[in-house]
Design a protein around this motif. Structure first.
Motif, PDB file in Angstrom:
ATOM      1  N   THR A  49      24.381 -64.223 103.881  1.00 37.29           N
ATOM      2  CA  THR A  49      24.475 -63.775 105.402  1.00 37.29           C
ATOM      3  C   THR A  49      25.086 -64.938 106.399  1.00 37.29           C
ATOM      4  O   THR A  49      25.204 -64.643 107.419  1.00 37.29           O
ATOM      5  N   GLY A  71      20.693 -55.664 101.324  1.00 41.19           N
ATOM      6  CA  GLY A  71      20.555 -55.817 102.792  1.00 41.19           C
ATOM      7  C   GLY A  71      21.842 -55.196 103.479  1.00 41.19           C
ATOM      8  O   GLY A  71      22.515 -54.291 102.899  1.00 41.19           O
ATOM      9  N   ALA A  72      22.176 -55.461 104.573  1.00 39.05           N
ATOM     10  CA  ALA A  72      23.289 -55.169 105.418  1.00 39.05           C
ATOM     11  C   ALA A  72      24.559 -55.079 104.443  1.00 39.05           C
ATOM     12  O   ALA A  72      24.977 -55.953 103.802  1.00 39.05           O
ATOM     13  N   GLY A 121      25.514 -53.886 110.164  1.00 37.85           N
ATOM     14  CA  GLY A 121      24.749 -55.165 110.153  1.00 37.85           C
ATOM     15  C   GLY A 121      25.495 -56.309 110.425  1.00 37.85           C
ATOM     16  O   GLY A 121      24.840 -57.393 110.524  1.00 37.85           O
ATOM     17  N   GLY A 125      22.352 -56.202 113.856  1.00 33.90           N
ATOM     18  CA  GLY A 125      21.421 -55.166 114.101  1.00 33.90           C
ATOM     19  C   GLY A 125      20.593 -54.564 112.839  1.00 33.90           C
ATOM     20  O   GLY A 125      21.218 -54.969 111.735  1.00 33.90           O
ATOM     21  N   GLU A 126      19.844 -53.727 113.083  1.00 33.53           N
ATOM     22  CA  GLU A 126      19.042 -53.241 111.822  1.00 33.53           C
ATOM     23  C   GLU A 126      19.554 -52.131 111.123  1.00 33.53           C
ATOM     24  O   GLU A 126      20.405 -51.629 111.902  1.00 33.53           O
ATOM     25  N   ASP A 128      18.863 -49.103 108.243  1.00 37.39           N
ATOM     26  CA  ASP A 128      17.984 -48.664 107.345  1.00 37.39           C
ATOM     27  C   ASP A 128      18.536 -48.625 105.857  1.00 37.39           C
ATOM     28  O   ASP A 128      19.715 -48.823 105.598  1.00 37.39           O
ATOM     29  N   TYR A 129      17.364 -48.406 105.037  1.00 38.77           N
ATOM     30  CA  TYR A 129      18.012 -48.662 103.465  1.00 38.77           C
ATOM     31  C   TYR A 129      19.012 -47.741 103.224  1.00 38.77           C
ATOM     32  O   TYR A 129      19.894 -47.862 102.399  1.00 38.77           O
TER      33      TYR A 129
END
Length: 333
Positions: A49, A71-72, A121, A125-126, A128-129
């Protein structure tokens, strides 16, 4: 095989690294250094990241890559772009969560999927999975094309499980006493041992397979009753499983899957998760070891290594007491 594992120190990623080492592969892993790497790997450090998080991968070539990122998806995009031309195959560990919710029972790989983007991402920003996993798939395909293996896993259990589902049940049953067991007893489950999934993924890469695979065991691989009764056997604690009808469980505000790990009540959500069409993966060689071995090995690792860090799952004492008070006698369900 020269294998690069992006991850490689926890649960499935570690199972992949250890399986590859057992086959004589040269294994390199890249991770943040929060956990000890398996003995025998070349360990590189990097936070995917961070702006320079892939700097350790600027040189080198590999026959295959296994990416366990959850993750993203911009992290998958950046890794695939960097490794383009320096790796033959790329296995991205995805999820059956990419199918639109709730997926139809016995849905195959050509079923409808959620929207996603490889750049999701990147702005912080969030994501979702489900969308994150779909974005990761698209990122892998954009660079590796038909050499991108999309491993759409389901419920993964086995030694070193860090999500805490099977370990929670083992730990609770090991304490003994009366244990609320969510019914029905014959509720079917579909799962895969992380070690079997690791072996299949490496076999698939070695064969040059690509595209999506629902990589989990056959429907009705086990039942809620079988897996909890095996937990009782391997712990030897003499616990009593008290089976409670699903409507009683739900009436007490107990959340499926999180408060009662691995359990979903009968219905669309259960059928979508636990009745996937896995004929493509089975035809490509996916096999499950006996469930008793999976449970016993998980319990052995828990006793030897302590309870691994995991997300918060399982009943509180108050929830357990409420369930047992609502079902004071033996339940036939």
């Amino acid at each position: 095989m020269r294998l690069l594992v992006l991850g490689g120190t926890e649960f499935l990623g570690r199972a992949v690294a250890e399986e590859a080492l057992s086959r004589g592969a040269e294994v390199t892993i890249l991770n943040r250094g929060r956990h000890e790497p398996p003995p025998g790997v070349t360990a590189l450090r990097g936070d995917r990241t961070a702006p320079d998080g892939l700097a350790a991968l600027t040189g080198g070539e590999w026959d295959a890559v296994v990416d366990t990122w959850s993750g993203a998806p911009f992290a998958v995009r950046d890794a695939t772009r960097l490794l383009a031309g320096r790796a033959e195959g790329y296995a991205y560990i995805s999820s059956r969560s990419v199918y639109t919710y709730p997926p139809a029972p016995y849905l195959a790989e050509d079923g409808p999927v959620v929207d996603g983007s490889p750049g999701d991402g990147e702005d912080g920003g969030e994501v979702d999975y489900a969308r994150a996993k779909r974005g990761g798939e698209l990122a892998a395909e954009a660079v590796f094309g038909d050499r991108a293996l999309l491993v759409r896993a389901g419920l993964i259990i086995g030694p070193r499980e860090n999500t805490g589902r099977l370990p929670w049940w083992l730990g609770r049953i090991a304490r003994g006493g009366v244990v609320p067991a969510p019914g029905p007893r014959d509720l079917d489950l579909q799962y895969v041992d992380a070690r079997d999934l690791a072996a299949w993924t490496l076999d698939a890469l070695a064969r040059g397979l690509g595209g999506p695979y629902n990589a989990v065991g056959p429907p009705a691989s086990t039942t809620m009753g079988e897996i909890l009764e095996i937990c009782a056997r391997v712990t030897g604690a003499g616990a009593e499983l008290r089976w409670i009808p699903p409507e009683t469980v739900l009436a007490r505000g107990v959340a499926p899957w999180t408060d009662l790990p691995m359990w979903l009540p009968p219905g669309d959500e259960h059928a979508g998760l636990f009745r996937g069409d896995v004929s493509r993966a089975i035809a490509a060689g996916l096999r499950l070891r006996p469930l008793e071995d999976t449970v016993a090995d998980t319990w052995a690792h828990m006793r030897a290594d302590g309870d691994p860090p995991r997300r918060k799952v399982g009943l509180t004492d108050e929830q357990e007491a409420a369930l047992l008070a609502a079902a004071p006698g033996d339940q036939a369900c």
